[in-house]
Design a protein around this motif. Structure first.
Motif, PDB file in Angstrom:
ATOM      1  N   ALA A 164       0.832  -1.212   0.000  1.00 42.13           N
ATOM      2  CA  ALA A 164       0.000   0.000   0.000  1.00 42.13           C
ATOM      3  C   ALA A 164       0.862   1.257   0.000  1.00 42.13           C
ATOM      4  N   SER A 165       1.928   1.251   0.762  1.00 36.38           N
ATOM      5  CA  SER A 165       2.832   2.405   0.809  1.00 36.38           C
ATOM      6  C   SER A 165       3.463   2.648  -0.554  1.00 36.38           C
ATOM      7  N   THR A 166       3.893   1.576  -1.207  1.00 39.53           N
ATOM      8  CA  THR A 166       4.511   1.711  -2.530  1.00 39.53           C
ATOM      9  C   THR A 166       3.496   2.211  -3.559  1.00 39.53           C
ATOM     10  N   LEU A 167       2.294   1.662  -3.517  1.00 41.90           N
ATOM     11  CA  LEU A 167       1.264   2.108  -4.461  1.00 41.90           C
ATOM     12  C   LEU A 167       0.904   3.573  -4.229  1.00 41.90           C
ATOM     13  N   LEU A 168       0.789   3.976  -2.966  1.00 42.17           N
ATOM     14  CA  LEU A 168       0.473   5.366  -2.645  1.00 42.17           C
ATOM     15  C   LEU A 168       1.600   6.298  -3.094  1.00 42.17           C
ATOM     16  N   ALA A 169       2.834   5.932  -2.784  1.00 41.32           N
ATOM     17  CA  ALA A 169       3.973   6.758  -3.211  1.00 41.32           C
ATOM     18  C   ALA A 169       4.055   6.834  -4.730  1.00 41.32           C
ATOM     19  N   THR A 170       3.799   5.718  -5.399  1.00 34.57           N
ATOM     20  CA  THR A 170       3.827   5.698  -6.866  1.00 34.57           C
ATOM     21  C   THR A 170       2.775   6.636  -7.438  1.00 34.57           C
ATOM     22  N   ALA A 171       1.567   6.577  -6.910  1.00 36.88           N
ATOM     23  CA  ALA A 171       0.489   7.443  -7.401  1.00 36.88           C
ATOM     24  C   ALA A 171       0.833   8.917  -7.202  1.00 36.88           C
ATOM     25  N   VAL A 172       1.382   9.247  -6.040  1.00 36.53           N
ATOM     26  CA  VAL A 172       1.734  10.647  -5.772  1.00 36.53           C
ATOM     27  C   VAL A 172       2.882  11.091  -6.667  1.00 36.53           C
ATOM     28  N   VAL A 173       3.898  10.244  -6.824  1.00 36.80           N
ATOM     29  CA  VAL A 173       5.045  10.609  -7.680  1.00 36.80           C
ATOM     30  C   VAL A 173       4.608  10.783  -9.125  1.00 36.80           C
ATOM     31  N   LEU A 174       3.683   9.961  -9.596  1.00 38.46           N
ATOM     32  CA  LEU A 174       3.197  10.116 -10.966  1.00 38.46           C
ATOM     33  C   LEU A 174       2.399  11.409 -11.134  1.00 38.46           C
ATOM     34  N   ALA A 175       1.675  11.799 -10.081  1.00 41.29           N
ATOM     35  CA  ALA A 175       0.872  13.027 -10.150  1.00 41.29           C
ATOM     36  C   ALA A 175       1.718  14.268  -9.875  1.00 41.29           C
ATOM     37  N   ILE A 176       2.530  14.210  -8.851  1.00 47.76           N
ATOM     38  CA  ILE A 176       3.375  15.345  -8.436  1.00 47.76           C
ATOM     39  C   ILE A 176       4.780  14.796  -8.215  1.00 47.76           C
ATOM     40  N   PRO A 177       5.678  14.950  -9.168  1.00 50.87           N
ATOM     41  CA  PRO A 177       7.007  14.357  -9.011  1.00 50.87           C
ATOM     42  C   PRO A 177       7.817  15.035  -7.894  1.00 50.87           C
ATOM     43  N   THR A 178       7.636  14.538  -6.679  1.00 50.17           N
ATOM     44  CA  THR A 178       8.414  15.035  -5.542  1.00 50.17           C
ATOM     45  C   THR A 178       8.848  13.859  -4.687  1.00 50.17           C
ATOM     46  N   ILE A 179      10.026  13.940  -4.159  1.00 49.91           N
ATOM     47  CA  ILE A 179      10.581  12.885  -3.324  1.00 49.91           C
ATOM     48  C   ILE A 179       9.863  12.799  -1.984  1.00 49.91           C
ATOM     49  N   LEU A 180       9.215  13.873  -1.580  1.00 53.09           N
ATOM     50  CA  LEU A 180       8.502  13.879  -0.297  1.00 53.09           C
ATOM     51  C   LEU A 180       7.326  12.905  -0.287  1.00 53.09           C
ATOM     52  N   ALA A 181       6.939  12.406  -1.467  1.00 53.73           N
ATOM     53  CA  ALA A 181       5.859  11.420  -1.541  1.00 53.73           C
ATOM     54  C   ALA A 181       6.224  10.132  -0.820  1.00 53.73           C
ATOM     55  N   VAL A 182       7.505   9.766  -0.836  1.00 60.67           N
ATOM     56  CA  VAL A 182       7.915   8.488  -0.251  1.00 60.67           C
ATOM     57  C   VAL A 182       7.754   8.481   1.269  1.00 60.67           C
ATOM     58  N   PRO A 183       8.370   9.431   2.001  1.00 59.86           N
ATOM     59  CA  PRO A 183       8.146   9.384   3.458  1.00 59.86           C
ATOM     60  C   PRO A 183       6.695   9.659   3.841  1.00 59.86           C
ATOM     61  N   ALA A 184       6.003  10.494   3.067  1.00 60.89           N
ATOM     62  CA  ALA A 184       4.591  10.765   3.379  1.00 60.89           C
ATOM     63  C   ALA A 184       3.760   9.492   3.243  1.00 60.89           C
ATOM     64  N   ALA A 185       4.011   8.703   2.200  1.00 62.65           N
ATOM     65  CA  ALA A 185       3.281   7.455   2.015  1.00 62.65           C
ATOM     66  C   ALA A 185       3.631   6.453   3.126  1.00 62.65           C
ATOM     67  N   GLU A 186       4.896   6.394   3.491  1.00 64.39           N
ATOM     68  CA  GLU A 186       5.318   5.485   4.575  1.00 64.39           C
ATOM     69  C   GLU A 186       4.649   5.864   5.887  1.00 64.39           C
ATOM     70  N   ILE A 187       4.676   7.132   6.223  1.00 64.74           N
ATOM     71  CA  ILE A 187       4.081   7.592   7.478  1.00 64.74           C
ATOM     72  C   ILE A 187       2.576   7.337   7.455  1.00 64.74           C
ATOM     73  N   GLY A 188       1.945   7.633   6.325  1.00 60.84           N
ATOM     74  CA  GLY A 188       0.502   7.413   6.212  1.00 60.84           C
ATOM     75  C   GLY A 188       0.098   5.964   6.401  1.00 60.84           C
ATOM     76  N   THR A 189       0.822   5.044   5.783  1.00 65.24           N
ATOM     77  CA  THR A 189       0.445   3.637   5.907  1.00 65.24           C
ATOM     78  C   THR A 189       0.891   3.046   7.244  1.00 65.24           C
ATOM     79  N   GLN A 190       1.993   3.506   7.813  1.00 72.28           N
ATOM     80  CA  GLN A 190       2.439   2.990   9.106  1.00 72.28           C
ATOM     81  C   GLN A 190       1.552   3.466  10.246  1.00 72.28           C
ATOM     82  N   ALA A 191       0.960   4.633  10.077  1.00 68.78           N
ATOM     83  CA  ALA A 191       0.109   5.187  11.126  1.00 68.78           C
ATOM     84  C   ALA A 191      -1.241   4.477  11.212  1.00 68.78           C
ATOM     85  N   LEU A 192      -1.596   3.743  10.160  1.00 73.15           N
ATOM     86  CA  LEU A 192      -2.893   3.031  10.166  1.00 73.15           C
ATOM     87  C   LEU A 192      -2.894   1.864  11.123  1.00 73.15           C
TER      88      LEU A 192
END
Length: 192
Positions: A164-192
């Motif tokens: 889920a983290s990889t899919l979320l980061a991939t979707a964000v990077v494809l929409a908005i190419p920023t490296i901040l998508a990776v930690p944001a996706a990790e934090i989002g999925t780990q917090a669940l």
């Protein structure tokens, strides 16, 4: 199938899914993210990965002790070991947080990355540091489940979070190419 075989199989699945998803995500990042941002990502992720060394293998040692105690039917010692690990992890999290804050302050006060925006390196460093802190907070729970049927469920949940983290980061990077998508996706999925 014995509990140990299911736990081992789910652990192997977790390692395989982590390797595969990281390979896919790194390939996407290398092609979509500007080179300077990718460099900031590489440095920050490497620096924060050293925070995991602060546990000094204690969680694995305690996991073995808890499993041994559970096997002997010694719930009191298993419980005591678990709470000792929790106390140790809180201290380690505090040390890691202080190290992370110092690293961010040093980067902010001594910027040498003119190719990227000034906010990016500290933000990426803080993001990946927070991911490591979340891992510290979750590890004692995994240690307590060694030798139980719940370990399989926890391992499979970790696989699902990784995907889920990889899919979320991939979707964000494809929409908005920023490296901040990776930690944001990790934090989002780990917090669940």
């Amino acid at each position: 199938m014995p509990v140990i075989a299911r736990a081992y199989g789910s652990s192997v699945l977790g390692v395989a899914s982590g390797l595969l998803t990281n390979f896919i995500l790194l390939r996407l990042l290398a092609t979509r993210i500007p080179k300077a941002e990718f460099g900031a990502f590489a440095i920050a992720s490497q620096l924060t990965s050293y925070l995991a060394n602060l546990q000094l293998g204690l969680d694995f040692a305690v996991s073995r002790q808890i499993a041994e105690c559970r096997g002997r039917g010694d719930a009191e010692t298993a419980n005591s070991s678990y709470w000792e690990l929790r106390r140790f992890n809180r201290i380690v999290m505090l040390v890691a947080l202080v190290a992370l804050i110092l690293a961010v302050v040093v980067v902010v006060l001594n910027p040498r990355t003119s190719a990227v925006p000034a906010y990016l390196v500290p933000a990426v460093l803080a993001g990946f540091g927070c991911v490591q802190l979340l891992y510290f907070a979750q590890r004692p729970y995994s240690s307590a489940l060694i030798g139980s049927e719940q370990q399989v469920f926890t391992n499979l949940l970790t696989v699902a979070r990784t995907i889920a983290s990889t899919l979320l980061a991939t979707a964000v990077v494809l929409a908005i190419p920023t490296i901040l998508a990776v930690p944001a996706a990790e934090i989002g999925t780990q917090a669940l």
